[in-house]
Design an enzyme around this catalytic site. Structure first.
Site, PDB file in Angstrom:
ATOM      1  CG  HIS A  99       9.404   2.468  -3.382  1.00  0.00           C
ATOM      2  ND1 HIS A  99       9.574   3.512  -4.277  1.00  0.00           N
ATOM      3  CD2 HIS A  99       8.317   2.302  -3.368  1.00  0.00           C
ATOM      4  CE1 HIS A  99       8.407   3.079  -4.941  1.00  0.00           C
ATOM      5  NE2 HIS A  99       7.570   2.635  -4.573  1.00  0.00           N
ATOM      6  CD  GLU A 100       6.582   0.392  -0.448  1.00  0.00           C
ATOM      7  OE1 GLU A 100       5.443   1.030  -0.406  1.00  0.00           O
ATOM      8  OE2 GLU A 100       6.717  -0.388  -1.515  1.00  0.00           O
ATOM      9  CG  HIS A 103       4.735   5.004  -1.558  1.00  0.00           C
ATOM     10  ND1 HIS A 103       4.111   5.670  -2.677  1.00  0.00           N
ATOM     11  CD2 HIS A 103       4.937   3.933  -1.875  1.00  0.00           C
ATOM     12  CE1 HIS A 103       4.364   5.209  -3.754  1.00  0.00           C
ATOM     13  NE2 HIS A 103       4.736   3.933  -3.526  1.00  0.00           N
ATOM     14  CG  HIS A 107      -0.574   9.775   3.709  1.00  0.00           C
ATOM     15  ND1 HIS A 107      -1.046   8.989   4.907  1.00  0.00           N
ATOM     16  CD2 HIS A 107      -1.763  10.400   3.342  1.00  0.00           C
ATOM     17  CE1 HIS A 107      -2.274   9.045   5.165  1.00  0.00           C
ATOM     18  NE2 HIS A 107      -2.939   9.706   4.123  1.00  0.00           N
TER      19      HIS A 107
END
Length: 226
Positions: A99-100, A103, A107
């Site tokens: 999940h991270e 991100h 980006h």
């Protein structure tokens, strides 16, 4: 007295939902932290693999303190994983790590909701710290413009929470796709990871409901001052 005003009743449903969401994410993570992935990869290994597969070789991975404190820092372009996720090889750990990474991919690809969220952070930080000060001062001094400014500043917090929802949902969708398509987790394991991420998403939904409830309370209090 202001602090015991009946408008606090507007917050009760949001408080209940928030408490339930926190319980749900903790319980779900705890459950699937005991379900180990078939391949035995750690969260850090999976994060590194997914970052590299998406051309994010320059993004380092660090261990951060706390439980479920995992996050991607877009300013420094660093992925930080909690101890349980960094070293863990459970379905829960891999789901959170991926999940991270989601991100970080957002980006890199300039995902618009993420750009919008990051751009309003300074305004939201100012609004969250000053809105109540100005609002209460306006109530005490009976200065309507201060009350209005306080409400407008807090509205920025609500907007931030609303924008956060698609950012988090999209990161989870990216994570599950990466975990499944690259064979890191098998079918049932992907389903377990999805349950963990869905539970985590509830905390953002709860935060949004709480922010909206707070805004409605401010509006209700301001009308009493008319």
């Amino acid at each position: 007295m202001f602090y015991y005003d009946s408008t606090y009743l507007l917050l009760i449903p949001a408080m209940i939902i928030s408490a339930w969401a926190q319980f749900k994410v903790s319980a779900t993570f705890e459950k699937y932290s005991k379900v180990y992935s078939s391949k035995g990869l750690s969260g850090a290994e999976v994060a590194r693999m997914l970052l590299d597969n998406n051309g994010l070789y320059n993004v380092p991975i660090e261990v951060t303190g706390g439980k479920l404190s995992d996050h991607y820092d877009p300013t420094r372009q660093i992925l930080r994983l909690s101890n349980d996720v960094y070293y863990g090889n459970s379905v829960a750990s891999l789901g959170v790590a991926a999940h991270e990474v989601g991100h970080a991919i957002q980006h890199k690809t300039a995902y618009k909701p993420l750009i919008l969220r990051n751009s309003i952070v300074p305004i939201v930080n100012l609004g969250s710290s000053m809105s109540w000060v100005l609002f209460i001062a306006g109530l005490i001094l009976s200065i309507q413009p201060l009350i209005t400014i306080g409400i407008l500043l807090f509205s920025g917090v609500v907007v931030f929470q609303l924008v956060t929802l698609p950012v988090e949902f999209d990161a989870s969708a990216r994570a599950l796709k990466e975990l499944g398509s690259r064979g890191i987790l098998y079918n049932e394991e992907v389903k377990g990871a999805k349950k963990v991420l869905d539970a985590a998403a509830l905390t953002y939904v709860a935060a949004t409901i709480m922010a909206i409830s707070q805004l409605l309370r401010l509006i209700a209090l301001s009308k009493r001052n008319d």
